[in-house]
Design an enzyme around this catalytic site. Structure first.
Site, mmCIF file in Angstrom:
data_model
loop_
_atom_site.group_PDB
_atom_site.id
_atom_site.type_symbol
_atom_site.label_atom_id
_atom_site.label_comp_id
_atom_site.label_asym_id
_atom_site.label_seq_id
_atom_site.Cartn_x
_atom_site.Cartn_y
_atom_site.Cartn_z
ATOM 1 N N ASN A 1 35.478 38.743 33.001
ATOM 2 C CA ASN A 1 36.767 38.288 32.446
ATOM 3 C C ASN A 1 36.548 37.244 31.359
ATOM 4 O O ASN A 1 37.263 37.225 30.363
ATOM 5 C CB ASN A 1 37.665 37.737 33.556
ATOM 6 C CG ASN A 1 38.400 38.840 34.283
ATOM 7 O OD1 ASN A 1 39.347 39.414 33.759
ATOM 8 N ND2 ASN A 1 37.926 39.173 35.480
ATOM 9 N N LYS B 1 39.155 45.628 37.486
ATOM 10 C CA LYS B 1 38.526 44.775 36.465
ATOM 11 C C LYS B 1 38.862 45.261 35.060
ATOM 12 O O LYS B 1 39.136 44.463 34.164
ATOM 13 C CB LYS B 1 37.005 44.737 36.641
ATOM 14 C CG LYS B 1 36.559 43.823 37.741
ATOM 15 C CD LYS B 1 35.667 42.709 37.252
ATOM 16 C CE LYS B 1 35.263 41.864 38.445
ATOM 17 N NZ LYS B 1 33.852 41.560 38.475
ATOM 18 N N MET C 1 34.828 30.338 42.098
ATOM 19 C CA MET C 1 34.943 30.478 43.553
ATOM 20 C C MET C 1 34.970 29.125 44.271
ATOM 21 O O MET C 1 34.389 28.961 45.336
ATOM 22 C CB MET C 1 33.789 31.339 44.088
ATOM 23 C CG MET C 1 33.749 32.739 43.497
ATOM 24 S SD MET C 1 35.301 33.651 43.677
ATOM 25 C CE MET C 1 35.197 34.065 45.410
ATOM 26 N N ALA D 1 41.478 46.709 34.161
ATOM 27 C CA ALA D 1 42.864 46.284 33.919
ATOM 28 C C ALA D 1 42.932 44.772 33.677
ATOM 29 O O ALA D 1 43.671 44.301 32.804
ATOM 30 C CB ALA D 1 43.734 46.691 35.109
ATOM 31 N N LEU E 1 39.942 23.835 43.911
ATOM 32 C CA LEU E 1 39.987 22.558 43.190
ATOM 33 C C LEU E 1 40.871 21.575 43.951
ATOM 34 O O LEU E 1 41.843 21.971 44.606
ATOM 35 C CB LEU E 1 40.534 22.788 41.779
ATOM 36 C CG LEU E 1 39.594 23.601 40.876
ATOM 37 C CD1 LEU E 1 40.357 24.254 39.740
ATOM 38 C CD2 LEU E 1 38.469 22.731 40.346
ATOM 39 N N HIS F 1 43.944 36.748 39.682
ATOM 40 C CA HIS F 1 43.683 37.102 41.076
ATOM 41 C C HIS F 1 43.774 38.620 41.203
ATOM 42 O O HIS F 1 44.707 39.234 40.682
ATOM 43 C CB HIS F 1 44.724 36.426 41.979
ATOM 44 C CG HIS F 1 44.504 36.701 43.429
ATOM 45 N ND1 HIS F 1 43.479 36.119 44.143
ATOM 46 C CD2 HIS F 1 45.150 37.525 44.289
ATOM 47 C CE1 HIS F 1 43.522 36.571 45.390
ATOM 48 N NE2 HIS F 1 44.518 37.425 45.501
HETATM 49 C C1 GRF Z 1 37.934 39.002 39.231
HETATM 50 O O1 GRF Z 1 38.199 40.139 39.997
HETATM 51 C C2 GRF Z 1 39.060 38.019 39.339
HETATM 52 O O2 GRF Z 1 40.306 38.603 39.566
HETATM 53 C C3 GRF Z 1 38.658 37.187 40.524
HETATM 54 O O3 GRF Z 1 37.268 37.087 40.440
HETATM 55 C C4 GRF Z 1 36.734 38.217 39.758
HETATM 56 C C5 GRF Z 1 35.857 37.693 38.662
HETATM 57 O O4 GRF Z 1 35.086 38.692 38.089
HETATM 58 N N1 GRF Z 1 39.352 35.921 40.519
HETATM 59 P P1 GRF Z 1 34.242 38.444 36.764
HETATM 60 O O5 GRF Z 1 33.224 37.355 37.058
HETATM 61 O O6 GRF Z 1 35.200 38.043 35.692
HETATM 62 O O7 GRF Z 1 33.603 39.757 36.487
#
Ligand code: GRF
Length: 197
Positions: free
Chosen positions: A18, A174, A93, A176, A96, A112
């Site tokens: 992302n 992902k 992960m 999407a 906060l 999310h």
């Molecule tokens: C994604 O599925 C997002 O929705 C979640 O963590 C994942 C992160 O994936 N919060 P990446 O590291 O961006 O591939």
């Protein structure tokens, strides 16, 4: 062409796909934001290497052995030093601290992998498949102290196909997400800029 691009720090813990989508979108014409920092609680996060290769400033500080508030403070220092106005969580992960989130209210955003308010927390795809849902999806939302509960900004639905596993569904979600996140962030910062102009 926006005169001022909103300065964005991205927090990651892992691969950062992302983050990559947000970064490449920022380099297309007329994007109203730029990425000024990619920061992580995991010095081995794969996304850090990519950000470096793309010439983006990076910062990493493991949270291990640190109090939550102290780790948040170190991350925040890096954000402020980079001049960022927004914090965008992309697979970060860590929960906060309330103080931190409250200080950044309205300027901290998360993605999310579910159609919130369904399936807050972990294992969203497994839960959607086990419930027999027709769709999974992703949600971009404002971050508030309560996990995955802030105002919903934008969502995208992804059909669950016969035979989908949590992994196969996650892969399509992902794809999407990579469409949704840059668009939602761009719309949000552009709206903010108009309001404060
Ligand atoms: C994604 O599925 C997002 O929705 C979640 O963590 C994942 C992160 O994936 N919060 P990446 O590291 O961006 O591939």
């Amino acid at each position: 062409m926006p005169e001022h691009k909103a300065k964005v720090a991205i927090f990651i813990s892992g691969g950062g796909t992302n983050m990559a989508a947000l970064l490449y979108a920022s380099r297309l014409p007329d994007c109203p934001y730029e990425i000024v920092l990619v920061a992580s609680n995991n010095p081995d996060a794969g996304g850090l290497e990519l950000a470096e290769a793309e010439g983006i400033a990076t910062f990493a500080q493991s949270h291990k052995g640190m109090e939550r508030a102290d780790h948040d403070a170190v991350m925040e220092r890096a954000v402020l030093d980079a001049g960022a106005e927004y914090i965008v969580l992309a697979g970060y992960m860590r929960i906060l601290s309330k103080v931190f989130v409250t200080r950044w209210a309205g300027r901290i955003i998360n993605i999310h992998p579910s159609l919130l308010p369904k399936y807050k927390g972990l294992d969203t795809h497994t839960r959607a498949i086990e419930a027999g849902d027709s769709h999974g999806g992703a949600t971009v939302h404002l971050v508030t102290p309560e996990l995955d509960s802030g105002a919903i900004m934008e969502q995208v639905k992804v059909a669950i196909m016969p035979g989908d596993t949590p992994d196969s569904l996650a892969e399509r979600v992902k794809l999407a997400e990579h469409q949704l996140y840059p668009r939602a962030l761009a719309a949000y910062v552009a709206r903010h800029a108009r309001v404060s102009a």
